[in-house]
Design a protein around this motif. Structure first.
Motif, PDB file in Angstrom:
ATOM      1  N   GLU A 419       0.821  -1.207   0.000  1.00  0.00           N
ATOM      2  CA  GLU A 419       0.000   0.000   0.000  1.00  0.00           C
ATOM      3  C   GLU A 419       0.863   1.268   0.000  1.00  0.00           C
ATOM      4  OE1 GLU A 419      -2.887   0.816  -0.552  1.00  0.00           O
ATOM      5  OE2 GLU A 419      -3.123   2.768   0.369  1.00  0.00           O
ATOM      6  N   THR A 420       0.399   2.313  -0.679  1.00  0.00           N
ATOM      7  CA  THR A 420       1.114   3.595  -0.698  1.00  0.00           C
ATOM      8  C   THR A 420       0.352   4.696   0.046  1.00  0.00           C
ATOM      9  OG1 THR A 420      -0.027   4.300  -2.697  1.00  0.00           O
ATOM     10  CG2 THR A 420       2.037   3.082  -2.991  1.00  0.00           C
ATOM     11  N   GLY A 421      -0.896   4.418   0.376  1.00  0.00           N
ATOM     12  CA  GLY A 421      -1.778   5.460   0.893  1.00  0.00           C
ATOM     13  C   GLY A 421      -2.879   5.772  -0.120  1.00  0.00           C
ATOM     14  N   ALA A 422      -2.715   5.236  -1.341  1.00  0.00           N
ATOM     15  CA  ALA A 422      -3.672   5.543  -2.408  1.00  0.00           C
ATOM     16  C   ALA A 422      -5.018   4.854  -2.218  1.00  0.00           C
ATOM     17  CB  ALA A 422      -3.081   5.152  -3.761  1.00  0.00           C
ATOM     18  N   SER A 423      -5.073   3.836  -1.349  1.00  0.00           N
ATOM     19  CA  SER A 423      -6.348   3.129  -1.145  1.00  0.00           C
ATOM     20  C   SER A 423      -7.221   3.783  -0.074  1.00  0.00           C
ATOM     21  CB  SER A 423      -6.081   1.673  -0.729  1.00  0.00           C
ATOM     22  OG  SER A 423      -5.263   1.024  -1.674  1.00  0.00           O
ATOM     23  N   ILE A 424      -6.716   4.844   0.542  1.00  0.00           N
ATOM     24  CA  ILE A 424      -7.466   5.465   1.654  1.00  0.00           C
ATOM     25  C   ILE A 424      -8.725   6.154   1.121  1.00  0.00           C
ATOM     26  CG2 ILE A 424      -7.393   7.276   3.425  1.00  0.00           C
ATOM     27  CD1 ILE A 424      -4.317   6.725   3.551  1.00  0.00           C
ATOM     28  N   THR A 425      -9.860   5.840   1.726  1.00  0.00           N
ATOM     29  CA  THR A 425     -11.110   6.506   1.342  1.00  0.00           C
ATOM     30  C   THR A 425     -11.517   7.580   2.355  1.00  0.00           C
ATOM     31  OG1 THR A 425     -12.487   4.887   2.510  1.00  0.00           O
ATOM     32  CG2 THR A 425     -11.943   4.406   0.198  1.00  0.00           C
ATOM     33  N   HIS A 426     -11.210   7.365   3.639  1.00  0.00           N
ATOM     34  CA  HIS A 426     -11.586   8.323   4.679  1.00  0.00           C
ATOM     35  C   HIS A 426     -10.462   8.425   5.708  1.00  0.00           C
ATOM     36  CE1 HIS A 426     -15.461   6.776   3.187  1.00  0.00           C
ATOM     37  NE2 HIS A 426     -16.023   7.907   3.587  1.00  0.00           N
ATOM     38  N   ALA A 427     -10.258   9.634   6.204  1.00  0.00           N
ATOM     39  CA  ALA A 427      -9.395   9.824   7.378  1.00  0.00           C
ATOM     40  C   ALA A 427     -10.229  10.527   8.439  1.00  0.00           C
ATOM     41  CB  ALA A 427      -8.180  10.662   7.023  1.00  0.00           C
ATOM     42  N   ILE A 428     -10.325   9.878   9.592  1.00  0.00           N
ATOM     43  CA  ILE A 428     -11.148  10.408  10.686  1.00  0.00           C
ATOM     44  C   ILE A 428     -10.220  10.785  11.840  1.00  0.00           C
ATOM     45  CG2 ILE A 428     -12.955   9.835  12.368  1.00  0.00           C
ATOM     46  CD1 ILE A 428     -14.064   7.859  10.238  1.00  0.00           C
ATOM     47  N   VAL A 429     -10.349  12.012  12.302  1.00  0.00           N
ATOM     48  CA  VAL A 429      -9.514  12.481  13.417  1.00  0.00           C
ATOM     49  C   VAL A 429     -10.428  13.090  14.475  1.00  0.00           C
ATOM     50  CG1 VAL A 429      -7.572  13.937  14.111  1.00  0.00           C
ATOM     51  CG2 VAL A 429      -7.655  13.012  11.779  1.00  0.00           C
ATOM     52  N   ASN A 430     -10.255  12.633  15.713  1.00  0.00           N
ATOM     53  CA  ASN A 430     -11.030  13.197  16.828  1.00  0.00           C
ATOM     54  C   ASN A 430     -12.540  13.140  16.550  1.00  0.00           C
ATOM     55  OD1 ASN A 430     -10.469  14.244  19.431  1.00  0.00           O
ATOM     56  ND2 ASN A 430     -11.136  16.269  18.772  1.00  0.00           N
ATOM     57  N   GLY A 431     -12.961  12.062  15.868  1.00  0.00           N
ATOM     58  CA  GLY A 431     -14.383  11.864  15.616  1.00  0.00           C
ATOM     59  C   GLY A 431     -14.948  12.643  14.446  1.00  0.00           C
ATOM     60  N   GLU A 432     -14.083  13.268  13.640  1.00  0.00           N
ATOM     61  CA  GLU A 432     -14.576  14.013  12.475  1.00  0.00           C
ATOM     62  C   GLU A 432     -13.915  13.484  11.201  1.00  0.00           C
ATOM     63  OE1 GLU A 432     -14.850  18.402  12.530  1.00  0.00           O
ATOM     64  OE2 GLU A 432     -14.114  18.222  14.576  1.00  0.00           O
ATOM     65  N   ILE A 433     -14.689  13.400  10.143  1.00  0.00           N
ATOM     66  CA  ILE A 433     -14.110  13.026   8.849  1.00  0.00           C
ATOM     67  C   ILE A 433     -13.373  14.245   8.312  1.00  0.00           C
ATOM     68  CG2 ILE A 433     -14.564  12.210   6.503  1.00  0.00           C
ATOM     69  CD1 ILE A 433     -17.168  10.970   7.561  1.00  0.00           C
ATOM     70  N   MET A 434     -12.041  14.138   8.251  1.00  0.00           N
ATOM     71  CA  MET A 434     -11.222  15.287   7.834  1.00  0.00           C
ATOM     72  C   MET A 434     -10.808  15.173   6.367  1.00  0.00           C
ATOM     73  SD  MET A 434     -11.121  17.095  10.569  1.00  0.00           S
ATOM     74  CE  MET A 434     -10.981  17.115  12.379  1.00  0.00           C
TER      75      MET A 434
END
Ligand SMILES: [Zn+2]
Length: 502
Positions: A419-434
């Motif tokens: 994986e390179t990071g290209a498969s990421i669909t969502h990043a959630i930080v502190n309970g929020e979709i950032m």
């Protein structure tokens, strides 16, 4: 607000849990994970997790955002030479807080889009960090939406007194120019840190301040001791650099008659909240001292290769009880903050350091260093770094239908080696979709990048003059590098140990 991820493959990386995902729903309420398992009912936002992997966000545990302005600029320089250009002795510019904001936002955007939900940003400003510059760094992380621990990095000794043989090998006229600049005022820096803790520590529920005395050969013992007292008072990390290069291994013996780790131990500064960036040129005794102390190190494997620094004996430190985290290091010595690249390199490099396969890192070990290991280094082990009920909701969602995961054999191996990071669909930080679908949701990325590009010609015009001023040290520092690398420092390996297990 609540978020429900339904029917995902969940890799918790909690202590004791394996490295195989389990099918589950993940419920986030407010800023915390409130359930992992079957969830009845709905939520404000529902993410279809089928065919997706949910895992803790990656922790970049050692990064210097100021270097973002030099991304891709330098190559083939040992640390001591490279520093002349990226952290110039003479003619450093005081940056406008807006440029500080833009370069930090650039790092935060790349980090978030490539899977980091938490970074440790060790920020050195020349000649001294102003409150306005520090505000700009905090504002950028708040705006983009990362969890971050941010310093105040300080050097309070004259620069030439931090490098062995400099007084002997640098011409007197150049020494005089450098000495005329003096060194930072430790008392003023400590006052700056107290102010930063008061104004920023705990900001937005995800931003913290930390103290970062640069290194034990670059700071006075009094300053480091006071910095540790501040870190203890605020439950913050004490973040420093030790034994990145062989020059630094020579330094300990030349300055203190002992290794820099033994020196830290003698000062009472090896503690669980102590994070040591690099830790490459450590002796067997150093590793034992670090393990007894339960301190942390950050393995900056890409930066260490670019600067020819060496390879940290990570497996031996893990076995000794040291907490190991991973970091990109500065954006000039790794040229990216992408932690999937760091994990990939960390998974590979130990295999060419020793034929003893018992000292190689497994993909699971790499993942644990990049998650909970990093959280512990940021004094956030109880809050983040693994997916557990009650912890802060910091996680990434990856699409398992991409090339990187097809065909899928072993998730941990795919995460580290494919994986390179290209498969990421969502990043959630502190309970929020950032971030979602490759976009940061809270800032106008294109506008920020365009503004930074526009600011660069003026910055570089001034920086080229600074480079010319400092280039006069170049040959002398290369000579010091070569001289130190010819010495025996009691570390029997070149970067790692060749000893076969018995
Ligand atoms: Zn560093």
């Amino acid at each position: 607000m609540s978020i429900l991820i339904r029917g995902a493959e969940v890799l918790t990386l909690a202590p004791g849990a394996g490295a195989r995902p389990v099918t589950a729903d993940v419920l986030i309420e407010g800023d915390r994970i409130t359930r992992i398992g079957a969830v009845e009912g709905e939520a404000d936002t529902v993410i279809d997790g089928r065919g997706k992997l949910v895992m803790p966000g990656l922790m970049n545990s050692h990064m210097h955002s100021p270097e973002a302005l030099y991304k891709g600029r330098y190559d083939n320089m040992p640390l001591e030479v490279w520093m002349l250009y990226a952290y110039p002795i003479l003619g450093a510019q005081t940056l406008d807080p807006r440029l500080v904001y833009l370069r930090t936002a650039l790092c935060a955007i790349e980090s978030l889009k490539t899977g980091s939900t938490c970074v440790t940003d060790d920020v050195y400003e020349s000649p001294n960090q102003t409150p306005e510059q520090l505000d700009a760094v905090f504002q950028a992380y708040e705006d983009v939406g990362l969890r971050a621990t941010i310093s105040g990095h300080v050097v309070d000794r004259p620069f030439l007194d931090t490098i062995p043989y400099a007084r002997e090998m640098v011409p007197a006229a150049l020494q005089a120019e450098a000495d005329a600049l003096g060194a930072a005022d430790g008392a003023a820096w400590l006052a700056h840190c107290r102010d930063a803790f008061a104004r920023h520590h705990g900001r937005a529920g995800r931003l913290n301040f930390m103290v970062a005395p640069s290194a034990p050969q670059r700071c006075t013992p009094a300053l480091m001791e006071e910095a540790m007292a501040l870190a203890e008072a605020h439950d913050a990390p004490f973040h420093t650099h030790i034994l990145e290069t062989k020059v630094q291994a020579v330094t300990g013996r030349a300055f203190y008659g002992e290794t820099l780790i033994a020196y830290m131990k003698r000062l009472g500064l090896l503690r669980p909240r102590t994070t040591i960036a690099h830790s490459i040129w450590v002796t067997d005794e150093d590793i034992a001292l670090m393990g007894e102390a339960g301190c942390c190190i950050v393995h900056n494997v890409i930066s260490n290769q670019k600067l020819g620094a060496g390879v940290a004996p990570v497996k031996r430190m893990l076995r000794a009880g040291v907490n190991v985290a991973l970091g990109s290091d500065g954006v000039s010595t790794s040229d990216t903050t992408r932690m999937f690249a760091v994990m990939h390199a960390a998974g590979l490099i130990h295999n060419v350091q020793t034929p003893d396969d018992d000292l190689w890192l497994t993909a699971e070990e790499v993942l644990r260093c990049a998650t909970l290991g990093g959280a512990r280094s940021a004094c956030l082990g109880a809050e983040t770094g693994s997916l557990e009920v009650g912890k802060k909701a910091d996680m990434i969602v990856l699409d398992l239908a991409t090339v990187a995961f097809t065909p899928l054999n072993d998730v941990a191996n795919h995460l580290v080696y494919c994986e390179t990071g290209a498969s990421i669909t969502h990043a959630i930080v502190n309970g929020e979709i950032m971030a979602e679908g490759g976009r940061c949701l809270r800032v106008d990325e294109a506008a920020l990048l365009a503004e930074l590009r526009e600011a660069m010609p003026a910055f570089l015009a001034a920086h080229e003059k600074t480079e010319a001023l400092n280039r006069r040290f170049d040959a002398h520092f290369r000579a010091i590098h070569r001289r130190c690398n010819g010495e025996d420092v009691g570390v029997t390996r070149l970067g790692n140990e060749p000893a076969w297990r018995t």
